[in-house]
Write an enzyme that holds these catalytic residues in place. Structure first.
Site, PDB file in Angstrom:
ATOM      1  N   LYS A 196       0.800  -1.222   0.000  1.00 14.75           N
ATOM      2  CA  LYS A 196       0.000   0.000   0.000  1.00 14.75           C
ATOM      3  C   LYS A 196       0.835   1.274   0.000  1.00 14.75           C
ATOM      4  O   LYS A 196       0.391   2.323  -0.433  1.00 14.75           O
ATOM      5  CB  LYS A 196      -0.942   0.021   1.217  1.00 14.75           C
ATOM      6  CG  LYS A 196      -0.186  -0.071   2.530  1.00 14.75           C
ATOM      7  CD  LYS A 196      -1.105  -0.130   3.724  1.00 14.75           C
ATOM      8  CE  LYS A 196      -1.701  -1.496   3.944  1.00 14.75           C
ATOM      9  NZ  LYS A 196      -0.762  -2.574   4.363  1.00 14.75           N
ATOM     10  N   HIS A 221       0.187  -3.436  14.701  1.00 17.60           N
ATOM     11  CA  HIS A 221       0.797  -2.304  13.998  1.00 17.60           C
ATOM     12  C   HIS A 221       0.814  -1.128  14.956  1.00 17.60           C
ATOM     13  O   HIS A 221      -0.236  -0.705  15.430  1.00 17.60           O
ATOM     14  CB  HIS A 221       0.019  -1.963  12.721  1.00 17.60           C
ATOM     15  CG  HIS A 221       0.810  -1.101  11.783  1.00 17.60           C
ATOM     16  ND1 HIS A 221       1.308   0.131  12.145  1.00 17.60           N
ATOM     17  CD2 HIS A 221       1.220  -1.301  10.506  1.00 17.60           C
ATOM     18  CE1 HIS A 221       1.979   0.649  11.144  1.00 17.60           C
ATOM     19  NE2 HIS A 221       1.948  -0.195  10.125  1.00 17.60           N
ATOM     20  N   GLU A 232       6.062  -5.790   8.521  1.00 21.21           N
ATOM     21  CA  GLU A 232       5.401  -5.262   7.317  1.00 21.21           C
ATOM     22  C   GLU A 232       5.843  -3.828   7.055  1.00 21.21           C
ATOM     23  O   GLU A 232       5.019  -2.904   7.053  1.00 21.21           O
ATOM     24  CB  GLU A 232       3.878  -5.298   7.521  1.00 21.21           C
ATOM     25  CG  GLU A 232       3.301  -6.673   7.765  1.00 21.21           C
ATOM     26  CD  GLU A 232       1.883  -6.626   8.342  1.00 21.21           C
ATOM     27  OE1 GLU A 232       1.338  -5.515   8.544  1.00 21.21           O
ATOM     28  OE2 GLU A 232       1.346  -7.689   8.623  1.00 21.21           O
TER      29      GLU A 232
HETATM   30  C1  LIG Z   1      -1.444  -3.609   8.182  1.00 23.97           C
HETATM   31  C2  LIG Z   1      -0.362  -2.662   7.791  1.00 23.97           C
HETATM   32  N1  LIG Z   1       0.898  -3.111   7.726  1.00 23.97           N
HETATM   33  C3  LIG Z   1       1.915  -2.316   7.370  1.00 23.97           C
HETATM   34  C4  LIG Z   1       1.712  -0.981   7.054  1.00 23.97           C
HETATM   35  C5  LIG Z   1       2.888  -0.149   6.671  1.00 23.97           C
HETATM   36  O1  LIG Z   1       3.228   0.748   7.654  1.00 23.97           O
HETATM   37  P1  LIG Z   1       4.523   1.656   7.557  1.00 23.97           P
HETATM   38  O2  LIG Z   1       4.480   2.342   6.262  1.00 23.97           O
HETATM   39  O3  LIG Z   1       4.415   2.558   8.711  1.00 23.97           O
HETATM   40  O4  LIG Z   1       5.714   0.774   7.686  1.00 23.97           O
HETATM   41  C6  LIG Z   1       0.419  -0.442   7.144  1.00 23.97           C
HETATM   42  C7  LIG Z   1       0.174   0.974   6.855  1.00 23.97           C
HETATM   43  O5  LIG Z   1      -0.934   1.438   6.769  1.00 23.97           O
HETATM   44  C8  LIG Z   1      -0.650  -1.310   7.526  1.00 23.97           C
HETATM   45  O6  LIG Z   1      -1.915  -0.868   7.594  1.00 23.97           O
END
Ligand SMILES: Cc1ncc(COP(=O)(O)O)c(C=O)c1O
Length: 440
Positions: free
Chosen positions: A96, A224, A301
């Site tokens: 994402k 998270h 993640e």
């Molecule tokens: C379930 C999940 N994992 C990982 C991420 C990635 O987070 P970050 O960009 O802070 O590493 C997000 C971000 O929205 C998320 O919703």
């Protein structure tokens, strides 16, 4: 030479802009995965030099659409830094954050896993030949059709945080291996998630029993701490909570073996806290609650950590107004050709404005004025920051550069009001290029 190739991203004619047709072709272009689309980075050349070169060439052509330069080599160096600092943790990149086909392709070649949140993200990653076992479908509230897609394509690892989701999974993806997403304290993070996702510890015992009764194996726990996490100790508490969930799970017969510590790692150097400090805290918490040798697989993640510093964005001033404020002070309004509905939506979540680099030469240190930076659309909400920023007097046609724009930027771009997302050109050094050549 480099810049010329970049300028060819438009229709190649002087003074014209990218059209909707150009943009659509580039977005869905089947050839976009070909190596020839990558611009080789010369020895000793930096992404910033490429940006400045492109700015000069576009300005000479009187063609000033917004653009980004993405240095794919940054992905390789951040991957190495991640693995070095967190040797027990396998990264599953959060698609994402930046789902550009090139970013995904490079990460697939580097061997990361992937965190997908929808069918399209699953399709994107699977189409690169990534094995379903290297994917976690980490969205606790999934549409049934996306769940069915995951089942059909062998993506088994799914997160959940409610009884209702369990019922859905039992019906539409009975072969799933489930990961229970916990609520975490995330009040010190830029983007909070715990108001929307995560089961409280009190609810976990019940959810674990329900899963067992439905015949669904729960294999682990996840959390998270919020994106842009500013307190590494959020990880310590969340990891300790996961240990309790592991005990509860084992108590009702689940074979708990996967810990997923989510995202939340900083994206740029100099962030508070620094990544290395966060990693030290995480390693200590893992050693305390999930000591090595106990057969626990740990994954994360990360999104922002990998993608943020990949892209540099360049925008142009398309209009300007000078306003006299009470007391006779001058204030400047700059209208840029990219804004909140394009690359910069993520600014809305930042605590402080991110100051741009001004691409203009001044004979001496110029005076600064309070300035508002507006995006190009007709909506007054379309501005980069709520606050005014201090900038020198600039003119229509001048450029501003924003470094570290790779995370949550182009993925959130829209075509609102007919302003097309900034074009992106990808640069790559020789080592990464050779690695990509080995990919099917
Ligand atoms: C379930 C999940 N994992 C990982 C991420 C990635 O987070 P970050 O960009 O802070 O590493 C997000 C971000 O929205 C998320 O919703």
């Amino acid at each position: 030479m480099l810049g010329m190739s970049l300028a060819e991203g438009s229709d190649g004619q002087s003074g014209t802009s990218t059209t909707l047709k150009d943009w659509k072709e580039k977005e869905g272009c089947p050839g976009s995965s070909l190596l020839k689309d990558l611009i080789p980075l010369g020895t000793e050349e930096s992404a910033m030099e490429v940006v400045l070169k492109k700015i000069r060439e576009l300005s000479d052509l009187d063609h000033r659409d917004p653009f980004m330069v993405a240095d794919l080599g940054v992905l390789a160096s951040h991957h190495q830094a991640f693995c070095q600092a967190l040797p027990r943790v396998s990264p599953f990149y959060a698609v994402k954050c930046n789902s550009s086909p090139w970013v995904l392709r490079v990460l697939a070649a580097l061997g990361t896993g992937f965190d997908c949140a929808s069918q399209v993200e699953l399709e994107q990653v699977l189409s690169l030949g990534v094995a379903p076992s290297r994917i976690i479908y980490a969205h606790p509230c999934k549409p049934i059709s996306h769940l069915q897609y995951a089942a059909r394509h062998g993506v088994q690892l799914l997160t959940f945080d409610s009884e209702e989701e369990l019922t859905k999974v039992a019906q539409h993806h009975p072969g799933a291996r489930l990961v229970l997403r916990l609520w975490t304290e995330d009040s010190k993070s830029l983007i909070r998630m715990s108001t929307k996702f995560g089961a409280s510890l009190e609810l976990c015992g019940h959810l674990l029993k329900s899963a067992r009764d439905l015949g669904l194996p729960v294999v682990g726990a996840s959390f998270h701490v919020g994106s842009g996490c500013q307190d590494p100790h959020s990880f310590t508490q969340a990891i300790a909570d996961c240990r309790r969930v592991f005990e509860m799970g084992r108590g009702v017969g689940h074979d708990m073996s996967l810990l997923d510590i989510g995202g939340g790692f900083p994206g740029v150097e100099g962030s508070e806290p620094e990544f290395e400090e966060m990693a030290r805290v995480i390693n200590a918490a893992l050693a305390q609650d999930f000591p090595e040798g106990a057969g626990i697989e740990v994954i994360a993640e990360p999104g922002r950590f990998y993608a943020a510093s990949v892209c540099v964005a360049a925008v142009n001033i398309i209009a300007k107004k000078a306003v006299l404020q009470p007391g006779g002070h001058r204030k400047l309004l700059y209208y840029l050709n990219d804004g909140h509905y394009g690359t910069f939506r993520v600014f809305f979540r930042d605590r402080f404005p991110r100051m741009p680099i001004v691409v203009k030469e001044f004979c001496s240190k110029p005076p600064l004025f309070p300035c508002t930076l507006y995006g190009p659309t007709c909506d007054a909400f379309d501005r980069l920051f709520n606050e005014e920023v201090q900038l020198p007097e600039l003119d229509v046609g001048d450029w501003l550069i924003f470094p570290s724009m790779g995370a949550y930027s182009s993925v959130m771009s829209s075509t609102f009001n007919g302003f097309l997302p900034a074009s992106i050109c990808y640069i790559v050094g020789p080592e990464l290029r050779s690695l990509l050549q080995t990919m099917p």
